[in-house]
Design an enzyme around this catalytic site. Structure first.
Site, PDB file in Angstrom:
ATOM      1  N   ARG A   1      33.231  50.333 121.628  1.00 23.29           N
ATOM      2  CA  ARG A   1      34.218  49.469 120.992  1.00 23.29           C
ATOM      3  C   ARG A   1      35.543  49.530 121.750  1.00 23.29           C
ATOM      4  NH1 ARG A   1      34.031  47.649 116.088  1.00 23.29           N
ATOM      5  NH2 ARG A   1      33.062  49.404 115.043  1.00 23.29           N
ATOM      6  N   ILE A   2      36.111  48.354 121.985  1.00 26.05           N
ATOM      7  CA  ILE A   2      37.417  48.269 122.633  1.00 26.05           C
ATOM      8  C   ILE A   2      38.466  48.183 121.527  1.00 26.05           C
ATOM      9  CG2 ILE A   2      38.864  46.840 124.126  1.00 26.05           C
ATOM     10  CD1 ILE A   2      36.564  48.418 125.559  1.00 26.05           C
TER      11      ILE A   2
ATOM     12  N   GLU B   1      39.104  55.750 133.271  1.00 23.85           N
ATOM     13  CA  GLU B   1      38.717  56.151 134.622  1.00 23.85           C
ATOM     14  C   GLU B   1      37.619  55.294 135.231  1.00 23.85           C
ATOM     15  OE1 GLU B   1      39.218  60.782 134.877  1.00 23.85           O
ATOM     16  OE2 GLU B   1      39.045  60.179 132.795  1.00 23.85           O
TER      17      GLU B   1
ATOM     18  N   GLY C   1      35.155  56.155 126.925  1.00 21.95           N
ATOM     19  CA  GLY C   1      36.295  56.182 127.835  1.00 21.95           C
ATOM     20  C   GLY C   1      36.447  54.912 128.653  1.00 21.95           C
TER      21      GLY C   1
ATOM     22  N   PRO D   1      42.089  44.981 123.071  1.00 25.09           N
ATOM     23  CA  PRO D   1      41.686  44.262 124.289  1.00 25.09           C
ATOM     24  C   PRO D   1      42.823  44.075 125.296  1.00 25.09           C
ATOM     25  CG  PRO D   1      40.728  43.230 122.349  1.00 25.09           C
ATOM     26  CD  PRO D   1      41.673  44.290 121.841  1.00 25.09           C
TER      27      PRO D   1
END
Ligand code: FES
Ligand code: FES
Lengths: 175, 713
Positions: free
Chosen positions: B601-602, B678, B675, B605
């Site tokens: 899930r973001i 990265e 995550g 956005p």
């Protein structure tokens, strides 16, 4: 050796005594407590310290405070209205997410403000096709993406917000 | 990450999923107005009276001993308060960590190491006085040269963060000998530096005689982990942890280099102890950052791939050689992702280190994954070429059904969907044979690479919720915002967890006066802190009901997520790049990049897109620009500034877009998030290098891809 001088910072006269070795940036940050301009490199290589000096953008780490007695200095803080209303560039940076950590941001915004004025005054960049209008009279340079990228390349952003920064500036330049 | 002394009992029942309302929307950054006016205080910028300015003295040799320091002229200079040397500096209560045992001995273990400091009333006075100190050394020969044939390479006990150094499965050699197609190549990546735009800064105030007579320490810092700074500094200075307060509300980037305390933290506190009650201000210069804030180790990586005629891997071997320091070990997990990225019955990974006379390497955005994926994903491109197979298709054919490390099911692996979606959106079918497309003076090519990043984010943080008199809720947790959007996204999560409006949440972060929080690292911050806030909000409701009185308060940690043991949780992505290479000069331009990610899930956005793209730009930078040049004669990084250590600027960044597959990871905790900080830098360097190959037919295996490597003589 010390010198006395007055700087008009964001519209306010500020008198101070500085060691002659003090850069304009350190005079603002360490003597006057004006920390809106940031120190990213202290060598004129990153643009974080950009302010408007007499309306033109300069990297304030590369010039000595003592050379600017009486000068008008505008920081990103001073671009906003006294009542807190943001400058259109600042609002555009918010809307377009033109930053992440925010450390390069005051410099980007001052640089953008200076850059818009330069283009309006007809200053060409290396991305400009041809310079002057008829009769050698400078005319405003239209700012497409390439022009903005070229003209903003003195301001580094390690977070990589460049695309959003260009979008933010275009939104303002197009008005 | 590390648990701390302050964690209260935490719930043991797994957390139910959050009902997203504010989560998934894109509020503008809450810290935005302060950032665009420059009024958000970074470490240097807190208004403090009567400071002393600290300018470090650094070793001019790479190995040996300080014999004598002549400090008389510096001490006599105007404005100087003190000159610290190994002889007169306060003794630390614990000097077992040699990277932090600042000024505790005469030994020099790398060039640029602290050997003293000048404290003065102005920055100019401190810097000038530092130039007046004469130093005499006993010089020993140093050794800074990494190579894969050094006889002293050794196998570390473990690799970062806590994995085995080597793995071996099946018979790699036999499988390679029998393979239909083989790739056996060596790749290298250079030393690199994080270079956050805000230099590492620490302002320390030693309260020698505070109210109760006990000393105390306040540190205004630029850190990804306020509690980590407290836990590190307290024992060095024989202070109880609660006597150390670390304040770090805004961090001007870090990318890992502000994840763990460094020697400058200790130097600032040593200085503060010398002038009790006065703030000791230390900001490293850009040049000093190149030897004092960690670096990404250079790597030499041999990758061997074998495949059958159907394009299925039969052998995968990834052997990495890296450097570490003599005073402290850091073993980067360069080959770790090759243990899980693709299916192969025969597999070997290994890590070997050389302990050199260099500063201690440390975390730089996706340590391990970023350089490792460069080698592995370029090797996959080479294999596709050898097989005559499309590089997207090769990756699809080798997508493993379960985690090759231990057979656990994936929680949510949608790499194939990322690849297919990206290929469609990027116009992958326009890709030609290598070297076949020329537009004017420019050779044009497309490249692809896959990305992954582990799903970290467990217990260790504590959140406090308190009903405020305005009917809102204070939410307190010592998290960090280094451009990650933490101020905004934790507020979104708290609003949903408390089922209250977004603007009824008053978030407080970045201060050890708040409950403990794990590091903003491993792309785990928001998932770990956010889940903790969810747990605390539910405890708060359970204890105080729907409409508690002002002042009602609850503290809680988060439970373990049992699914993390049952499932393999990771983010995935597919990266596409177009490269244009000038036929005569070798100049490389990257007109387009696209990343398609699957990261659960973001939360926001707007900020997520920025973070993905920022990672991809850093990956493009790794491919084309970044290289710290260590002069082996002096042990010194010679290109130690932004004029010579190149990072992209506006003119280098053209059309870069990031998108993602929707949906929460059902096993990644109550938020369903993984995550995103990265993964953008993982795979993007290989995508660019593969695009350069497709444009030119020249395979560059040593980063960065500078024009000289693309000229045909
Ligand atoms: S601080 Fe002035 S240009 Fe970098
Ligand atoms: S926003 Fe972080 S350096 Fe530009």
């Amino acid at each position: 050796m010390d010198s006395q001088l007055t700087l008009h910072v964001d519209g306010e006269p500020r008198s101070l005594t500085v060691d002659n070795r003090t850069t304009l940036l350190d005079a603002l940050r360490d003597r006057l407590g004006v920390t809106s301009p940031k120190k990213g490199c202290d060598h004129g290589q990153c643009g974080s310290c950009t302010v408007l000096l007499g309306g033109r953008r300069v990297v304030s780490c590369l010039t000595f405070a003592v050379a600017h007695d009486g000068a008008e200095v505008t920081t990103a803080e001073g671009l906003a209205e006294a009542d807190g209303r943001l400058h259109p560039l600042q609002q555009a940076f918010l809307d377009h997410d033109g930053f992440q950590c925010g450390y390069c941001t005051p410099g980007q915004i001052c640089s953008a403000a200076g850059m818009l004025a330069e283009a309006e005054a007809g200053h060409p960049s290396s991305a400009t096709a041809d310079g002057d209008g008829p009769g050698g009279v400078p005319r405003p340079v239209p700012l497409d993406e390439e022009e903005i990228r070229e003209r903003m390349s003195g301001n580094l952003c390690r977070c990589g917000a460049y695309g959003n920064i260009v979008d933010a500036i275009r939104a303002v330049a197009g008005r | 990450m590390t648990r701390t002394e302050e964690e209260p009992a935490r719930p043991t029942e797994p957390l139910e999923p959050l009902n997203p309302r504010a989560v998934g929307t894109s509020p503008v950054r809450l810290d935005g107005p302060a950032k665009v006016t420059g009024t958000a205080p970074y470490a240097w910028e807190h208004a403090l009276r009567d400071p002393v300015y600290v300018h470090p003295l650094q070793s001019a040799i790479a190995r040996g001993r300080v014999l004598r320091m002549e400090t008389g002229r510096a001490e006599a200079a105007e404005g100087v308060a003190a000159v610290l040397t190994p002889r007169n500096a306060p003794r630390l209560a614990d000097s077992s960590d040699r990277a932090l045992a600042v000024l505790q001995s005469d030994d020099v273990a790398f060039r640029g190491q602290f050997i003293g400091a000048v404290l003065a009333a102005s920055p100019e006075a401190a810097r000038h006085a530092a130039s007046l100190v004469d130093v005499e050394y006993e010089v020993e020969p140093h050794d800074t040269r990494l190579s894969s044939d050094r006889p002293d390479l050794y196998r570390p006990e473990a690799i970062n963060p806590a994995d085995e150094a080597d793995t071996e499965e099946g018979d790699v050699e036999a499988a390679l000998a029998a393979a239909h197609a083989v790739v056996d190549e060596t790749y290298s990546t250079p030393m690199e530096h994080n270079n956050p735009m805000e230099p590492h800064t620490c302002v320390a105030v030693w309260h020698g005689a505070s109210d109760d007579g006990e000393p105390a320490l306040t540190v205004y810092d630029s850190t990804q982990w306020p509690y980590g700074v407290r836990m590190t500094l307290a024992p060095l200075f024989a202070l109880a942890p609660e006597r150390v307060r670390v304040i770090s509300p805004h961090v001007g980037g870090g990318f890992g280099s502000k994840g763990l305390p460094h020697a400058h933290h200790v130097l600032a506190v040593l200085a503060a102890r010398t002038v009790p009650g006065r703030p000791a201000k230390l900001a490293l210069t850009r040049q000093q950052m190149f030897c004092l804030t960690g670096h990404r180790t250079p790597t030499i990586q041999r990758v061997r791939l074998g495949a059958d005629s159907g394009g299925r891997l039969t052998a995968l071997s990834h052997e990495a050689v890296e450097q570490t320091a003599t005073i402290k070990e850091f073993a980067e997990q360069t080959a770790a992702q090759s243990r899980m990225m693709y299916a192969s019955p025969n597999r070997r990974t290994s890590h070997r280190l050389a302990a050199l006379d260099v500063p201690v390497p440390s975390w730089m955005r996706a340590p391990g994954e970023a350089p490792g994926a460069f080698a592995a994903e370029v090797a996959m491109d080479e294999l596709a070429h050898a097989l005559g197979l499309d590089p997207v298709e090769l990756r699809v054919r080798n997508d493993p059904e379960t985690d090759p490390r231990d057979g656990r099911p994936w929680s949510d692996r949608r790499l194939v969907e990322c690849l297919r979606t990206g290929a469609r959106r990027f116009g992958w079918d326009a890709r030609t044979e290598a070297g076949a497309r020329r537009e004017g003076d420019w050779l044009v090519g497309l490249g692809v690479a896959a990305s992954t990043y582990p799903g970290f984010g467990g217990p260790g943080s504590v959140a406090e919720i308190e009903r405020t008199s305005d009917g809102g809720h204070a939410v307190r947790i010592a998290a960090a915002d280094l451009g990650t959007g933490t101020w905004t996204v934790l507020t979104q999560i708290a609003a949903d967890a408390l089922e209250c409006p977004f603007d009824a949440v008053h978030l407080e972060i970045g201060d050890t006066a708040l409950p403990t929080a794990t590091v903003a690292g491993g792309s785990a911050g928001v998932t770990a802190w956010g889940s903790t806030i969810v747990a605390a909000a539910r405890e708060f409701r359970a204890q105080h009901g729907e409409d508690p009185a002002p002042g009602a308060r609850t503290r809680s940690g988060m439970p373990e997520n049992p699914d993390l043991r049952r499932y393999s949780v990771a983010s995935f992505g597919a990266q596409f790049a177009e490269a244009r290479v000038h036929a005569d000069t070798g100049e490389v331009r990257v007109p387009r990049m696209l990343g398609v990610f699957s990261a659960g899930r973001i939360i926001n956005p707007r900020t997520a897109r920025s973070q993905f793209i920022g990672g991809m730009i850093m990956g493009m930078s790794m491919a084309l620009f970044e290289e710290s040049v260590l002069d082996h004669g002096t042990g010194h990084v010679v290109n130690h500034d932004f004029a010579q250590y190149h990072i992209p600027t506006s003119a280098d960044v053209l059309d870069i877009e990031a998108t993602w597959l929707d949906g929460p990871d059902p096993h990644a905790g109550p938020l369903g998030s993984k995550g995103i900080g990265e993964i953008g830098i993982v795979g993007s360097p290989a995508a660019v290098v593969n695009a350069v190959y497709n444009a030119t037919g020249i395979r560059v295996r040593d980063l960065p891809v500078t024009p000289d490597k693309l000229l045909r003589y």
